[in-house]
Design an enzyme around this catalytic site. Sequence first.
Site, mmCIF file in Angstrom:
data_model
loop_
_atom_site.group_PDB
_atom_site.id
_atom_site.type_symbol
_atom_site.label_atom_id
_atom_site.label_comp_id
_atom_site.label_asym_id
_atom_site.label_seq_id
_atom_site.Cartn_x
_atom_site.Cartn_y
_atom_site.Cartn_z
ATOM 1 N N ASP A 173 16.445 29.048 -69.944
ATOM 2 C CA ASP A 173 15.964 27.677 -70.098
ATOM 3 C C ASP A 173 16.624 27.058 -71.342
ATOM 4 O OD1 ASP A 173 14.348 25.476 -69.534
ATOM 5 O OD2 ASP A 173 12.636 26.251 -70.677
ATOM 6 N N ASP B 112 22.245 23.084 -71.474
ATOM 7 C CA ASP B 112 21.714 21.767 -71.801
ATOM 8 C C ASP B 112 22.634 21.074 -72.796
ATOM 9 O OD1 ASP B 112 20.385 19.504 -72.430
ATOM 10 O OD2 ASP B 112 18.528 20.446 -73.103
ATOM 11 N N ASP C 137 5.538 25.078 -68.469
ATOM 12 C CA ASP C 137 5.243 26.055 -69.518
ATOM 13 C C ASP C 137 3.900 25.743 -70.179
ATOM 14 O OD1 ASP C 137 5.267 27.912 -71.537
ATOM 15 O OD2 ASP C 137 7.056 27.172 -72.543
ATOM 16 N N SER D 297 7.179 19.171 -66.974
ATOM 17 C CA SER D 297 6.357 18.823 -65.809
ATOM 18 C C SER D 297 4.984 19.478 -65.782
ATOM 19 C CB SER D 297 7.133 19.126 -64.528
ATOM 20 O OG SER D 297 8.174 18.199 -64.415
ATOM 21 N N ASN E 81 9.812 22.521 -63.974
ATOM 22 C CA ASN E 81 9.563 23.370 -65.149
ATOM 23 C C ASN E 81 8.152 23.198 -65.689
ATOM 24 O OD1 ASN E 81 12.270 23.916 -64.847
ATOM 25 N ND2 ASN E 81 12.768 23.621 -67.000
HETATM 26 P P1 13P Z 1 6.189 21.550 -70.191
HETATM 27 O O1 13P Z 1 6.120 21.544 -71.685
HETATM 28 O O2 13P Z 1 5.746 20.258 -69.616
HETATM 29 O O3 13P Z 1 5.486 22.704 -69.577
HETATM 30 O O4 13P Z 1 7.736 21.673 -69.806
HETATM 31 C C1 13P Z 1 8.389 22.910 -69.804
HETATM 32 C C2 13P Z 1 9.862 22.775 -69.666
HETATM 33 O O5 13P Z 1 10.403 21.747 -69.309
HETATM 34 C C3 13P Z 1 10.651 23.967 -69.962
HETATM 35 O O6 13P Z 1 12.021 23.729 -69.899
HETATM 36 O O1 G3H Z 2 11.672 23.895 -73.179
HETATM 37 C C1 G3H Z 2 10.537 24.121 -73.465
HETATM 38 C C2 G3H Z 2 9.819 25.327 -73.038
HETATM 39 O O2 G3H Z 2 8.445 25.026 -72.977
HETATM 40 C C3 G3H Z 2 10.099 26.514 -73.928
HETATM 41 O O3 G3H Z 2 9.555 26.311 -75.164
HETATM 42 O O4 G3H Z 2 11.373 26.779 -76.801
HETATM 43 O O5 G3H Z 2 8.940 26.941 -77.425
HETATM 44 O O6 G3H Z 2 10.001 28.660 -75.953
HETATM 45 P P1 G3H Z 2 10.005 27.222 -76.421
HETATM 46 ZN ZN ZN Z 3 12.700 21.807 -70.464
#
Ligand code: 13P
Ligand code: G3H
Ligand code: ZN
Length: 339
Positions: A83, A105, A271, A228, A269
Amino acid sequence: MPLVPLRVLLDHAAENNYGVAALNVNNMEQIQAIMMAAQETDSPVIIQASRGARAYSNDAYLRHLMLAAVELNPTIPIVMHLDHGNSAETCSSAIAQNFTSVMMDGSLSADGKTPSSYEYNVEVTKAVVAEAHAKGISVEGEIGALGGIEDGHGAGLSEEEAQEHLTDPVQAEQFVGDTNVDALAVAIGTSHGAYKFKKKPTGDVLRMELIEDIHKRLPNTHLVMHGSSSVPQELQDIINQYGGKITQTYGVPVDEIKRGIKNGVRKINVDTDNRLAITGAIRKVFVETPEAFDPRAYMKPAREAMKEVCKARMIAFGQAGFAGKIPLKTCSEMVDFYK
Ligand code: 13P
Ligand code: G3H
Ligand code: ZN
């Protein structure tokens, strides 16, 4: 079945009009929660790790945990995705660690904060596509940049800055032509973290019509919605009920995501929703059983709470029931596809 490339899952999702949740992990319990949800709903899964997750858990732990997920769930196709890779080097190092898909990215500079130029984005993304496709590994790119204020600590763009960096559909079309990415993340007004919108989002801040325009221009490109999480009220309430401090906030309604899925969104996505679920469950145990100190007393309910969120998203996005129906290809088998 070994880990599979993202492209294989998203091609099937496009052919069958569904979306796939891409769920972030940092530890064993999160991987277990996703796999439990996948088993219970017969869903293919995308598990993703950010740079922060890789640093926190260490690539070797992540690699072996993912191999365990594969071994224990032979009927579930699993993608291991990087990611928000910030550079070609980060993507290369993920590829070396068994990731079957990477996000370059390039919408941000290598610092992961400053919006970059279109030329930089194309150059770095093309380099990653060349390396990854030669190995059958999938690549997600991003055009436009998301906001991301985490708990007021100010990582990423502010809500206002993010509105200035929404994806331009014409540029999106050009970017896919210039880079040949498998999937394209677009910026439509969402942001990372819990604090996306100050009220339930309307079309002036959550610009779903951009997705429709981009999909018309790029009907064969798999679109990705970042940021999302839906930030459900009940998850905010549990945290606050048990001594937490989440200021009232709003996420991306699941119905809007479903509208995206009807218009080419294949990877979604999520998280934050899982983070909220885990935190609420742990807080509840701490408050209700202050004498408990075995980590299993709170990690088990936390894992269960995350599983429920994952299941709900898998069902809502339409991936449930498809685990055994996807014609699978390994990364090696994908090499010819890209030649
Ligand atoms: P959220 O913070 O909305 O869950 O998004 C996660 C995300 O885009 C990770 O790349
Ligand atoms: O891109 C955002 C994801 O929620 C991951 O977050 O970079 O804190 O692991 P992080
Ligand atoms: Zn993201």
